[in-house]
Motif scaffolding. Structure first.
Motif, mmCIF file in Angstrom:
data_model
loop_
_atom_site.group_PDB
_atom_site.id
_atom_site.type_symbol
_atom_site.label_atom_id
_atom_site.label_comp_id
_atom_site.label_asym_id
_atom_site.label_seq_id
_atom_site.Cartn_x
_atom_site.Cartn_y
_atom_site.Cartn_z
ATOM 1 N N PRO A 122 0.827 -1.227 0.000
ATOM 2 C CA PRO A 122 0.000 0.000 0.000
ATOM 3 C C PRO A 122 0.860 1.276 0.000
ATOM 4 O O PRO A 122 2.018 1.250 0.449
ATOM 5 N N CYS A 123 0.265 2.341 -0.510
ATOM 6 C CA CYS A 123 0.995 3.625 -0.593
ATOM 7 C C CYS A 123 0.193 4.711 0.141
ATOM 8 O O CYS A 123 -0.924 4.459 0.595
ATOM 9 N N GLN A 124 0.787 5.848 0.214
ATOM 10 C CA GLN A 124 0.086 7.019 0.776
ATOM 11 C C GLN A 124 -0.325 7.908 -0.387
ATOM 12 O O GLN A 124 0.494 8.654 -0.939
ATOM 13 N N PRO A 125 -1.583 7.842 -0.811
ATOM 14 C CA PRO A 125 -2.015 8.648 -1.965
ATOM 15 C C PRO A 125 -1.776 10.149 -1.721
ATOM 16 O O PRO A 125 -1.805 10.619 -0.579
ATOM 17 N N GLN A 126 -1.552 10.834 -2.805
ATOM 18 C CA GLN A 126 -1.292 12.275 -2.707
ATOM 19 C C GLN A 126 -2.324 13.045 -3.533
ATOM 20 O O GLN A 126 -2.819 12.527 -4.541
ATOM 21 N N ARG A 127 -2.576 14.259 -3.094
ATOM 22 C CA ARG A 127 -3.552 15.075 -3.828
ATOM 23 C C ARG A 127 -2.958 15.490 -5.164
ATOM 24 O O ARG A 127 -1.768 15.791 -5.263
ATOM 25 N N SER A 128 -3.824 15.553 -6.153
ATOM 26 C CA SER A 128 -3.377 16.015 -7.466
ATOM 27 C C SER A 128 -3.156 17.524 -7.417
ATOM 28 O O SER A 128 -3.623 18.213 -6.488
ATOM 29 N N LEU A 129 -2.464 17.999 -8.416
ATOM 30 C CA LEU A 129 -2.227 19.445 -8.476
ATOM 31 C C LEU A 129 -3.544 20.215 -8.517
ATOM 32 O O LEU A 129 -3.692 21.261 -7.892
ATOM 33 N N ARG A 130 -4.463 19.690 -9.251
ATOM 34 C CA ARG A 130 -5.757 20.353 -9.374
ATOM 35 C C ARG A 130 -6.460 20.448 -8.010
ATOM 36 O O ARG A 130 -7.041 21.485 -7.655
ATOM 37 N N ALA A 131 -6.360 19.318 -7.256
ATOM 38 C CA ALA A 131 -6.988 19.326 -5.938
ATOM 39 C C ALA A 131 -6.292 20.311 -5.003
ATOM 40 O O ALA A 131 -6.939 21.004 -4.204
ATOM 41 N N GLN A 132 -4.971 20.337 -5.092
ATOM 42 C CA GLN A 132 -4.234 21.289 -4.250
ATOM 43 C C GLN A 132 -4.635 22.733 -4.583
ATOM 44 O O GLN A 132 -4.796 23.572 -3.697
ATOM 45 N N ARG A 133 -4.802 22.978 -5.874
ATOM 46 C CA ARG A 133 -5.195 24.326 -6.287
ATOM 47 C C ARG A 133 -6.600 24.652 -5.772
ATOM 48 O O ARG A 133 -6.880 25.771 -5.331
ATOM 49 N N GLY A 134 -7.468 23.660 -5.831
ATOM 50 C CA GLY A 134 -8.818 23.865 -5.326
ATOM 51 C C GLY A 134 -8.831 24.167 -3.838
ATOM 52 O O GLY A 134 -9.578 25.036 -3.368
ATOM 53 N N ARG A 135 -8.000 23.425 -3.098
ATOM 54 C CA ARG A 135 -7.927 23.680 -1.653
ATOM 55 C C ARG A 135 -7.393 25.081 -1.377
ATOM 56 O O ARG A 135 -7.863 25.781 -0.477
ATOM 57 N N LEU A 136 -6.412 25.467 -2.172
ATOM 58 C CA LEU A 136 -5.859 26.818 -1.989
ATOM 59 C C LEU A 136 -6.915 27.877 -2.302
ATOM 60 O O LEU A 136 -7.026 28.904 -1.604
ATOM 61 N N ALA A 137 -7.690 27.598 -3.351
ATOM 62 C CA ALA A 137 -8.771 28.543 -3.692
ATOM 63 C C ALA A 137 -9.779 28.625 -2.547
ATOM 64 O O ALA A 137 -10.233 29.728 -2.180
ATOM 65 N N GLY A 138 -10.115 27.481 -1.999
ATOM 66 C CA GLY A 138 -11.056 27.466 -0.877
ATOM 67 C C GLY A 138 -10.515 28.242 0.313
ATOM 68 O O GLY A 138 -11.236 29.001 0.978
ATOM 69 N N LEU A 139 -9.231 28.053 0.555
ATOM 70 C CA LEU A 139 -8.589 28.754 1.668
ATOM 71 C C LEU A 139 -8.617 30.267 1.437
ATOM 72 O O LEU A 139 -8.877 31.054 2.363
ATOM 73 N N THR A 140 -8.359 30.634 0.198
ATOM 74 C CA THR A 140 -8.368 32.075 -0.125
ATOM 75 C C THR A 140 -9.760 32.660 0.053
ATOM 76 O O THR A 140 -9.931 33.770 0.581
ATOM 77 N N VAL A 141 -10.771 31.926 -0.387
ATOM 78 C CA VAL A 141 -12.148 32.404 -0.231
ATOM 79 C C VAL A 141 -12.492 32.544 1.251
ATOM 80 O O VAL A 141 -13.109 33.533 1.666
ATOM 81 N N CYS A 142 -12.065 31.555 2.044
ATOM 82 C CA CYS A 142 -12.327 31.639 3.487
ATOM 83 C C CYS A 142 -11.656 32.869 4.086
ATOM 84 O O CYS A 142 -12.241 33.580 4.926
ATOM 85 N N LEU A 143 -10.425 33.097 3.655
ATOM 86 C CA LEU A 143 -9.692 34.266 4.146
ATOM 87 C C LEU A 143 -10.414 35.560 3.754
ATOM 88 O O LEU A 143 -10.573 36.483 4.573
ATOM 89 N N ALA A 144 -10.857 35.606 2.509
ATOM 90 C CA ALA A 144 -11.573 36.802 2.041
ATOM 91 C C ALA A 144 -12.880 36.979 2.804
ATOM 92 O O ALA A 144 -13.239 38.105 3.180
ATOM 93 N N LEU A 145 -13.579 35.886 3.030
ATOM 94 C CA LEU A 145 -14.827 35.983 3.788
ATOM 95 C C LEU A 145 -14.564 36.460 5.211
ATOM 96 O O LEU A 145 -15.349 37.235 5.769
ATOM 97 N N GLY A 146 -13.458 35.981 5.765
ATOM 98 C CA GLY A 146 -13.091 36.446 7.101
ATOM 99 C C GLY A 146 -12.867 37.948 7.120
ATOM 100 O O GLY A 146 -13.325 38.660 8.029
ATOM 101 N N LEU A 147 -12.190 38.432 6.111
ATOM 102 C CA LEU A 147 -11.960 39.876 6.017
ATOM 103 C C LEU A 147 -13.278 40.622 5.866
ATOM 104 O O LEU A 147 -13.485 41.681 6.459
ATOM 105 N N VAL A 148 -14.161 40.050 5.056
ATOM 106 C CA VAL A 148 -15.452 40.710 4.836
ATOM 107 C C VAL A 148 -16.248 40.744 6.137
ATOM 108 O O VAL A 148 -16.854 41.771 6.487
ATOM 109 N N LEU A 149 -16.237 39.642 6.852
ATOM 110 C CA LEU A 149 -16.952 39.622 8.137
ATOM 111 C C LEU A 149 -16.373 40.653 9.085
ATOM 112 O O LEU A 149 -17.088 41.342 9.812
#
Lengths: 273, 726
Positions: free
Chosen positions: B86-113
């Motif tokens: 067995p191996c330790q699966p890794q996130r694809s680049l696309r998934a990493q980018r999506g997570r980063l986008a989500g993080l950025t949106v959360c950060l922006a929402l925090g600023l807006v709040l």
């Protein structure tokens, strides 16, 4: 003139004329004491939503909207136009408000990353195509692993057939480290791979100590080293072509949230911009 | 030829899934399993293939791309013989980018709040720092903003919302009754200006023409011109010339090119002080008989105001006093130096006595009628006012043809005069103050001297106090003896020497007149005894009050007031108090005081303006009115260094042909005038005011908000109010 060049000129000229007309209209509206900032604000919001829809369009291939390539062209030239409208709307100096400053920086970085990505997508692919075989990014690690295995097998074959450890020593001393190394992030922008040239030079210097059979195997080794160089170049280049989107796309989503807040605040408080 | 790394054989190719969120952990090693990670990132590796059962045997199904069927083959239980750890699966680049986008949106929402609901929301949501002047007065967004009741796209441009915001500005900035109107002037004034201002015929730059064609918005918000939240040092009043001219029907390209010629600028009215520069420069200053030499420069009489804009006239002492002070205090006057305040008028007492009226003592040789001051004071008494009304214009000196009612009224008036005189003697200044009203009497008493009145009474009507007291009690007044000889002037007969012994011994008459009043005496006690030969001589009465004050003249039975000099409180108070009073008596006083030959000669220089239904005496030369912003401003001090050898006359040239004096006299309209100076010429200003030199911005010389500027109405508590926590 090629069709592509003609199209680029035409679209660039159209965008430039549109930007000029918008600038003139903004200037005249300001002189006429009209809320020019309000007008440019709404226009910029529309442009931003249109630009962001390009990414959504890629995720909705089933919709009978324009082709993705057409959307890309719209995205590129609307992006340039958005930069002009942004300069008219927010000015070139950082605003004083905290949220406004974050918004200003977010747009600026998103726009600059987009411009960088545009330049990269124009500049890098021809170089990658010239450097060797075009490869699928996701397959490169496996191919690299295969090349490394072939090199190891070749060295063992040389040792077995010639009872000489010259190539084996060379592998241990130079090649093992060379294959273990991954190219740095901005390697494609740095030009030629100096480390690869150094390895090739050392292999050439080694040839005087090789017997005829080893020389034949050294030639095969050189081909594999060239394949490794191409793999590295393809991997680094394609990685860079993907990584700039790590700045552009997340920041765009964040920008849309901030723009929404900005619009709400404006409508909530302002009476005349 | 280079060997291709990727196989083009269809069954040698592997199937990649870059869109998947997870990738196999062994992909980087070149040997990913064929199943790949699950959707949640779990490893699903078991072996290199899933053996298939054919009959009772398990067969290897490994892909050709992985080397086809293995040598070991499946195990007896059907599992792969080539197990994959067995191996330790890794996130694809696309998934990493999506997570980063989500993080950025959360950060922006925090600023807006933070910006919308956080404790520091005002600091976060503010689009920029306020100007320093508003930082002190605005603590919350709602101090200057009306919050939108709902999410409305049209809210910022709605007329009602603009007006609501303007009202918030006007809470502190009172711009007068026409605050919504351009320049703060009324619509009718604007129409008048528009009618008189001809459309510009000169060619205009395209930008100006386009801006002008667009026209101003229907509703002008204060924020249209005053752009806040742009920093502490932001010039809130800055406008470009093109913006200024959007509303104007006659726009032009610049000051030199198109600005209308000055229409009489800066002389929009006659001067408040009548001073003929031409006559003084050409005649009086060079007159060797003048008591003082004339000024050698304009700065001797004029000085810049504190803000450097208007040139003011220096004070009287620094300018006119050297030559004109004598005309004011009377030293240089040929006639009477004081004005008659009180007089025993010439009344036909013989006719009154013949008609049976009891009049008591009264001098036989009085001259003249009631003074305007006396009439004013008597009108405060109902009885006297009724008598005056009955008498009308009847000549009191000849009552032979008067009706019985008029004779009775004359007798009543005589007693009112006596009563007034007695009151002045016994009570002094309060009588005047009571008659005029306490508020308006300030200054009008002229420090009235009751002692002078007392001396006059003793000299003229020694039994006055007794008679008046009896008359007020309703007792019969014994008939008076024939009037004695006219009393001598105090200059020839000192009052002290002429007083009856009973009166002279009682100096405390004012404090307790009734018990100490002398007994009624039908015989006038005034006997002008010649002074002892060795006694010192008295100077004339009006000379003894050379610096102003009260004196009497016995030969005319008059009490006089001599002005004390410039800015005499008595004269200024009476002039101010009567100028706007249409009553004939008040106008009589004003006419007497305003006569060019009147003592004090106030109206020789000070003019009277009638404007907006009110008449005012101009006691001061033009001064910058506090809080009044003119449309055109000019800073004199900024131009001093630019004057040539001609000095002030570089711009101000004398209009020698203008009949300056015609602007005054009977004319009370300040707008009807002829100036002593020729109007300024635009080309003089345009010499420097060009784009490449001193600039030609509209705001260099013009204000937008004009008229009376009420001081800021900032609640005092606002300054001490602590800022809300951020």
């Amino acid at each position: 003139m090629k069709a592509l060049t003609r199209r680029r000129w035409l679209l660039s000229l159209t965008t430039a004329l549109l930007a000029l007309a918008l600038t003139a209209a903004w200037w005249l509206a300001g002189n006429a004491l009209r809320p020019a900032d309000l007008y440019t604000g709404w226009l910029l919001l529309g442009l931003l939503l249109g630009l962001a829809f390009f990414n959504a369009r890629k995720k909705l291939p089933f919709l009978p909207l324009l082709a993705a390539s057409t959307w890309l062209q719209i995205h590129l030239y609307a992006g340039w136009l958005a930069c002009v409208v942004f300069a008219l709307h927010a000015g070139l100096r950082p605003p004083g408000g905290r949220l406004e400053l974050v918004l200003w920086l977010a747009f600026l970085i998103a726009a600059l990353s987009g411009i960088f990505g545009l330049w990269l997508s124009r500049w890098l692919p021809p170089r990658l195509a010239r450097s060797g075989e075009s490869l699928v990014y996701e397959r490169i690690p496996r191919l690299r692993h295969g090349v490394e295995a072939e090199v190891l097998a070749l060295v063992r074959q040389a040792e077995k057939e010639t009872q000489s450890t010259t190539l084996a020593d060379f592998y241990l001393r130079v090649l093992a480290g060379y294959f273990a190394r991954r190219p740095p992030l901005l390697a494609p922008l740095a030009g030629d791979d100096a480390r690869h040239h150094r390895v090739i030079t050392e292999l050439a210097a080694l040839r005087r100590f090789l017997n005829p059979r080893e020389s034949v195997l050294a030639d095969q080794l050189g081909e594999l080293l060239e394949a490794k160089r191409n793999l590295d170049a393809q991997w680094a280049g394609q990685r860079l072509l993907k990584l700039w989107l790590f700045v552009h796309i997340p920041l765009t989503y964040g920008l849309l949230v901030l723009v929404g807040a900005h619009v709400w605040l404006v409508l909530h408080y302002a009476h005349r911009l | 030829m280079r060997r291709l790394l990727q196989s083009i054989i269809h069954n040698r190719k592997t199937y990649d899934r870059p869109q998947d969120e997870w990738t196999c952990g062994r992909a980087a090693e070149g040997c990913p399993c064929i199943y790949g990670p699950g959707p949640k990132g779990e490893c699903r590796a078991t072996g290199q293939c899933l053996p298939a059962k054919k009959g009772d045997r398990w067969v290897c199904t490994r892909l050709i791309s992985l080397g086809a069927a293995c040598e070991t083959g499946p195990r007896p239980d059907g599992t792969c013989g080539c197990p994959v750890p067995p191996c330790q699966p890794q996130r694809s680049l696309r998934a990493q980018r999506g997570r980063l986008a989500g993080l950025t949106v959360c950060l922006a929402l925090g600023l807006v709040l933070l910006a919308v609901w956080g404790r520091t929301r005002e600091a976060w949501s503010s689009p920029g720092p306020l100007t320093s002047q508003h930082t002190a007065s605005a603590h919350r967004c709602t101090d200057c903003h009306v919050e939108s009741p709902a999410f409305s796209l049209a809210a910022p441009l709605s007329s009602a919302r603009i007006k609501q915001h303007n009202q918030l500005c006007l809470k502190c900035h009172d711009l007068g009754p026409h605050s919504d109107s351009p320049h703060g002037v009324s619509a009718s004034e604007l129409l008048d200006i528009a009618r008189t201002q001809a459309p510009s015929a000169t060619s205009r730059p395209f930008a100006l023409a386009a801006a002008h064609a667009a026209g101003p918005p229907a509703d002008l918000a204060c924020a249209t011109c005053h752009r806040e939240h742009r920093g502490a040092d932001r010039d809130l009043a800055h406008l470009t010339d093109r913006q200024c001219q959007v509303c104007h029907q006659a726009p032009f390209a610049g000051f030199a090119a198109g600005h209308p010629e000055f229409a009489g600028y800066p002389y929009s009215r006659r001067t408040r002080l009548q001073f003929d520069h031409v006559a003084h420069f050409q005649k009086h200053f060079s007159d060797v008989r003048a008591p003082a030499p004339g000024p050698t420069s304009c700065a001797q009489c004029h000085e810049p105001a504190a803000d450097g804009r208007q040139m003011l006239v220096r004070g009287f002492a620094q300018t006119c006093a050297a030559c004109h002070s004598g005309q004011i205090d009377g030293a240089g006057r040929a006639g009477a130096k004081g004005l008659v305040f009180f007089r025993l008028p010439d009344i036909d007492v013989a006719t009154l006595a013949a008609s049976g009226a009891a009049i008591g003592e009264w001098p036989a040789y009085c001259e003249g009628g009631l003074t305007p001051f006396m009439r004013w004071l008597l009108e405060g008494d109902d009885t006297a006012r009724a008598a005056l009304a009955t008498l009308g214009n009847l000549n009191l000196a000849d009552l032979s043809r008067a009706t019985a009612a008029q004779k009775a009224a004359a007798a009543q008036l005589l007693w009112s005069i006596k009563g007034l005189f007695a009151n002045l003697v016994t009570q002094g200044q309060p009588v005047i103050m009571h008659r005029l009203g306490a508020t308006s009497a300030a200054g009008r008493t002229g420090q009235f001297s009751a002692d002078v009145a007392l001396a006059a009474q003793r000299a003229w009507l020694p039994n006055l106090l007794t008679e008046v007291a009896a008359h007020r009690r309703g007792e019969a007044i014994p008939p008076a003896a024939p009037a004695g000889p006219r009393a001598a002037s105090p200059s020839a007969a000192p009052p002290a020497a002429t007083q009856p012994a009973t009166v002279a011994a009682d100096d405390d008459l004012l404090s307790d007149p009734a018990p100490t009043a002398p007994p009624p005496s039908p015989v006038p006690a005034v006997v002008a005894a010649p002074p002892p030969a060795t006694a010192l001589e008295l100077d004339p009465a009006e000379e003894r009050v050379a610096t102003g004050g009260w004196y009497r003249l016995d030969e005319s039975y008059t009490l006089h007031y001599r002005p004390s000099g410039h800015e005499d409180a008595f004269l200024t108070a009476w002039l101010d108090g009567t100028v706007n009073n249409p009553a004939p008596t008040a106008q009589g006083i004003f006419t007497q005081l305003a006569a060019p030959t009147a003592p004090g000669a106030c109206m020789k220089c000070h003019t009277v303006d009638r404007a907006a239904g009110a008449t005012v005496v101009n006691w001061r030369a033009a001064r910058p009115a506090a809080g009044v912003r003119p449309f055109t401003t000019f800073k004199h001090t900024a131009h001093f260094s630019l004057m040539g050898t001609q000095g002030c006359s570089t711009c101000h040239t004398l209009a020698t042909g203008a009949d300056y004096a015609r602007s005054f006299g009977a004319n009370r309209d300040p707008a009807l005038f002829l100036s002593n100076f020729a109007p300024l010429r635009k080309d003089v200003c345009a010499t420097c005011h060009q784009p490449a030199k001193a600039g030609e911005s509209c705001q260099l010389c013009h204000n937008y908000h004009t008229g009376e500027m009420v001081p800021l109405r900032l609640p005092a508590a606002e300054f001490s109010k602590p800022r809300p926590p951020r």
